[in-house]
Scaffold this active site. Structure first.
Site, PDB file in Angstrom:
ATOM      1  N   ARG A 236       0.839  -1.193   0.084  1.00 40.02           N
ATOM      2  CA  ARG A 236       0.043   0.038  -0.100  1.00 40.02           C
ATOM      3  C   ARG A 236       1.014   1.326  -0.023  1.00 40.02           C
ATOM      4  O   ARG A 236       2.033   1.323   0.700  1.00 40.02           O
ATOM      5  CB  ARG A 236      -0.801   0.037   1.228  1.00 40.02           C
ATOM      6  CG  ARG A 236      -2.322  -0.850   1.175  1.00 40.02           C
ATOM      7  CD  ARG A 236      -3.110  -0.352   0.310  1.00 40.02           C
ATOM      8  NE  ARG A 236      -4.278  -1.225   0.263  1.00 40.02           N
ATOM      9  CZ  ARG A 236      -4.543  -2.382  -0.595  1.00 40.02           C
ATOM     10  NH1 ARG A 236      -3.718  -2.719  -1.551  1.00 40.02           N
ATOM     11  NH2 ARG A 236      -5.676  -2.924  -0.399  1.00 40.02           N
ATOM     12  N   HIS A 284      -1.161   0.399  -9.577  1.00 39.78           N
ATOM     13  CA  HIS A 284      -2.066  -0.447  -8.624  1.00 39.78           C
ATOM     14  C   HIS A 284      -2.668  -1.520  -9.228  1.00 39.78           C
ATOM     15  O   HIS A 284      -3.904  -1.580  -9.154  1.00 39.78           O
ATOM     16  CB  HIS A 284      -3.075   0.509  -7.986  1.00 39.78           C
ATOM     17  CG  HIS A 284      -3.511  -0.387  -6.674  1.00 39.78           C
ATOM     18  ND1 HIS A 284      -3.684   0.233  -5.277  1.00 39.78           N
ATOM     19  CD2 HIS A 284      -3.632  -1.514  -6.278  1.00 39.78           C
ATOM     20  CE1 HIS A 284      -4.244  -0.762  -4.560  1.00 39.78           C
ATOM     21  NE2 HIS A 284      -4.032  -1.665  -5.078  1.00 39.78           N
TER      22      HIS A 284
HETATM   23  P1  NDP Z   1      -1.490 -11.527   4.697  1.00 40.69           P
HETATM   24  O1  NDP Z   1      -2.370 -11.004   6.089  1.00 40.69           O
HETATM   25  O2  NDP Z   1      -1.763 -12.978   4.318  1.00 40.69           O
HETATM   26  O3  NDP Z   1      -0.195 -11.287   5.069  1.00 40.69           O
HETATM   27  C1  NDP Z   1       0.476  -9.878   5.679  1.00 40.69           C
HETATM   28  C2  NDP Z   1       1.739 -10.294   6.165  1.00 40.69           C
HETATM   29  O4  NDP Z   1       2.335  -8.955   6.876  1.00 40.69           O
HETATM   30  C3  NDP Z   1       2.035 -11.652   7.383  1.00 40.69           C
HETATM   31  O5  NDP Z   1       3.278 -12.310   7.167  1.00 40.69           O
HETATM   32  C4  NDP Z   1       2.081 -10.700   8.405  1.00 40.69           C
HETATM   33  O6  NDP Z   1       2.606 -11.333   9.762  1.00 40.69           O
HETATM   34  C5  NDP Z   1       2.694  -9.339   8.138  1.00 40.69           C
HETATM   35  N1  NDP Z   1       2.771  -8.447   9.037  1.00 40.69           N
HETATM   36  C6  NDP Z   1       1.712  -7.772   9.391  1.00 40.69           C
HETATM   37  N2  NDP Z   1       1.876  -6.806  10.058  1.00 40.69           N
HETATM   38  C7  NDP Z   1       3.257  -6.959  10.404  1.00 40.69           C
HETATM   39  C8  NDP Z   1       4.179  -6.124  11.301  1.00 40.69           C
HETATM   40  N3  NDP Z   1       3.827  -4.997  12.242  1.00 40.69           N
HETATM   41  N4  NDP Z   1       5.410  -6.297  11.560  1.00 40.69           N
HETATM   42  C9  NDP Z   1       5.826  -7.645  10.786  1.00 40.69           C
HETATM   43  N5  NDP Z   1       5.173  -8.091   9.860  1.00 40.69           N
HETATM   44  C10 NDP Z   1       3.659  -8.009   9.816  1.00 40.69           C
HETATM   45  O7  NDP Z   1      -1.775 -10.408   3.607  1.00 40.69           O
HETATM   46  P2  NDP Z   1      -1.640 -10.947   2.033  1.00 40.69           P
HETATM   47  O8  NDP Z   1      -0.383 -11.569   1.776  1.00 40.69           O
HETATM   48  O9  NDP Z   1      -2.657 -11.637   1.522  1.00 40.69           O
HETATM   49  O10 NDP Z   1      -1.537  -9.224   1.698  1.00 40.69           O
HETATM   50  C11 NDP Z   1      -0.828  -8.325   1.729  1.00 40.69           C
HETATM   51  C12 NDP Z   1      -1.081  -6.918   1.210  1.00 40.69           C
HETATM   52  O11 NDP Z   1      -0.840  -6.709  -0.140  1.00 40.69           O
HETATM   53  C13 NDP Z   1      -2.568  -6.363   1.458  1.00 40.69           C
HETATM   54  O12 NDP Z   1      -3.002  -6.136   2.765  1.00 40.69           O
HETATM   55  C14 NDP Z   1      -2.597  -5.567   0.498  1.00 40.69           C
HETATM   56  O13 NDP Z   1      -2.258  -4.231   1.084  1.00 40.69           O
HETATM   57  C15 NDP Z   1      -1.562  -5.714  -0.613  1.00 40.69           C
HETATM   58  N6  NDP Z   1      -2.292  -5.938  -1.794  1.00 40.69           N
HETATM   59  C16 NDP Z   1      -1.813  -5.290  -2.830  1.00 40.69           C
HETATM   60  C17 NDP Z   1      -2.483  -5.492  -4.100  1.00 40.69           C
HETATM   61  C18 NDP Z   1      -1.850  -4.797  -5.283  1.00 40.69           C
HETATM   62  O14 NDP Z   1      -2.626  -4.997  -6.545  1.00 40.69           O
HETATM   63  N7  NDP Z   1      -0.951  -3.701  -5.104  1.00 40.69           N
HETATM   64  C19 NDP Z   1      -3.244  -6.769  -4.260  1.00 40.69           C
HETATM   65  C20 NDP Z   1      -3.538  -7.364  -3.311  1.00 40.69           C
HETATM   66  C21 NDP Z   1      -2.980  -7.121  -1.963  1.00 40.69           C
HETATM   67  P3  NDP Z   1       2.323 -12.559  10.318  1.00 40.69           P
HETATM   68  O15 NDP Z   1       2.239 -13.864   9.267  1.00 40.69           O
HETATM   69  O16 NDP Z   1       3.063 -12.955  11.441  1.00 40.69           O
HETATM   70  O17 NDP Z   1       0.849 -12.487  10.584  1.00 40.69           O
HETATM   71  C1  OXD Z   2      -6.180  -5.642  -2.780  1.00 45.23           C
HETATM   72  C2  OXD Z   2      -5.882  -4.794  -4.231  1.00 45.23           C
HETATM   73  O1  OXD Z   2      -6.081  -5.419  -1.678  1.00 45.23           O
HETATM   74  O2  OXD Z   2      -6.173  -4.887  -5.149  1.00 45.23           O
HETATM   75  O3  OXD Z   2      -6.740  -6.809  -3.130  1.00 45.23           O
HETATM   76  O4  OXD Z   2      -5.088  -3.773  -3.758  1.00 45.23           O
END
Ligand code: NDP
Ligand code: OXD
Length: 321
Positions: A236, A284
């Site tokens: 993000r 995006h």
């Molecule tokens: P998940 O919830 O599966 O994974 C998030 C990861 O971030 C986990 O490993 C989590 O740790 C880690 N995390 C969260 N907070 C912290 C912190 N404070 N310190 C360290 N690690 C942290 O999410 P997804 O993988 O499904 O998606 C990730 C992000 O990708 C979404 O939230 C979205 O913002 C972005 N996204 C962007 C898209 C785009 O087109 N640009 C499309 C889809 C998603 P833990 O495993 O320990 O919980």
């Molecule tokens: C999502 C994105 O969060 O598209 O899925 O950014």
């Protein structure tokens, strides 16, 4: 018995978020269930048991007194978390193979682009300059992925398969074959110190806002054949401190970046990122949410819920993701 109705509140503004397209897909997969695309003057708010949303107007969900589950049509729920009036109901996010595969394609594409010196090679082509530079192997590059969740883990495995050295950083401890796993604030420093290309796939939460700042970017390993570290942010825009990121690109703290997300989207025409010679900007679209795959996913989850089974990929409101 009449099935509880589904309301669609979709405000994406791009091709992929065409509300009519989503409505057609949901009509196809929600057999025997009424699906309303808002705004709809015919709607009886009491009939709505489910809402599938993307960036709904703040407060809009509070109108449905009989709402039972909210489905976010993307993976990231930061926009919803910012709505103080969001009903206190189960909130399900997208975590499906279709989206994961798309993000892995994006991460692999851009890691390879930097590793294979594409910025230099495209500039050479524009200048009709035949001057290849020495190319190093993938094993010389260490890719560090911040966020080792659904998306980060899959990308890590794919990069590992290509021969890169791969590490990941998460909140809780992880064990992923072939990936050096770091976790928590204490292990951020060692994670950064061995990272040449930093990929950010964190969710945006109160804890992660502006985590990509000068202090963090200065701690990346500068000793790779790339010459200087590279950032790829597809999480993000709010994860990056944009003024400090730009300064890092200008003073050589960072050699290059691929940015898919920005604090203000669409990226304003006067943003210096558009024209920076070492920045690849994408709009995006790292991983589009596909209406076919996601409408089926939501319909299945509703069926599960009505059969008394647990919802999958429910958001932990306390953590914010
Ligand atoms: P998940 O919830 O599966 O994974 C998030 C990861 O971030 C986990 O490993 C989590 O740790 C880690 N995390 C969260 N907070 C912290 C912190 N404070 N310190 C360290 N690690 C942290 O999410 P997804 O993988 O499904 O998606 C990730 C992000 O990708 C979404 O939230 C979205 O913002 C972005 N996204 C962007 C898209 C785009 O087109 N640009 C499309 C889809 C998603 P833990 O495993 O320990 O919980
Ligand atoms: C999502 C994105 O969060 O598209 O899925 O950014």
């Amino acid at each position: 018995m009449t099935k509880g109705a589904l309301a669609l509140l979709i405000h994406g503004g791009t091709d992929n978020w065409s509300p009519q397209r989503w409505k057609r897909r949901f009509d196809d997969v929600c057999a025997g269930r009424r699906v309303f695309l808002l705004p709809d003057p015919e709607i009886d708010p009491a009939e709505i048991h489910y809402a599938a949303v993307w960036k709904p107007v703040q407060g809009a969900l509070a109108a449905f007194a009989n709402l039972r589950v909210i489905f976010n049509l993307g993976a990231g729920v930061d926009a919803l978390m910012a709505d103080a009036s969001l009903p206190d109901l189960p909130l399900v996010r997208v975590a499906v193979d279709d989206l994961t595969g798309r993000m892995t394609e994006y991460v692999v594409l851009h890691v390879l682009a930097h590793h294979r010196q594409e910025i230099y090679l495209r500039a050479s082509q524009r200048e009709k300059r035949w001057a290849p530079k020495q190319q190093w192997p993938a094993s010389a590059i260490s890719v560090g992925i911040m966020g080792l969740g659904k998306l980060g883990t899959d990308a890590a495995r794919a990069l590992n398969g290509l021969g890169f050295r791969v590490s990941g950083w998460s909140r809780a401890a992880k064990n992923v074959t072939g990936v050096a796993c770091f976790h928590g604030k204490d292990q951020l420093e060692p994670f950064l110190r061995q990272t040449h290309i930093l990929v950010c796939l964190l969710p945006l939460t109160a804890e992660t806002r502006h985590v990509l700042d000068k202090s963090l970017l200065s701690r990346l390993d500068r000793t790779s054949p790339l010459g200087a570290p590279v950032l790829i942010n597809a999480g993000r825009g709010g994860l990056q401190n944009e003024a400090e990121l730009l300064a890092c690109l200008n003073d050589g703290t960072l050699g290059a970046a691929t940015l898919d997300v920005f604090e203000t989207e669409p990226l304003p025409p006067d943003s210096p990122f558009w024209t920076h010679p070492n920045v690849i900007v994408t709009p995006h679209n790292a991983a589009d949410t596909d209406p076919d795959a996601i409408s089926r996913y939501v319909a299945d989850q509703i069926e599960r819920f009505e059969a008394g089974l647990a919802l999958q990929n429910a958001v932990d409101r306390g953590r914010g993701y």
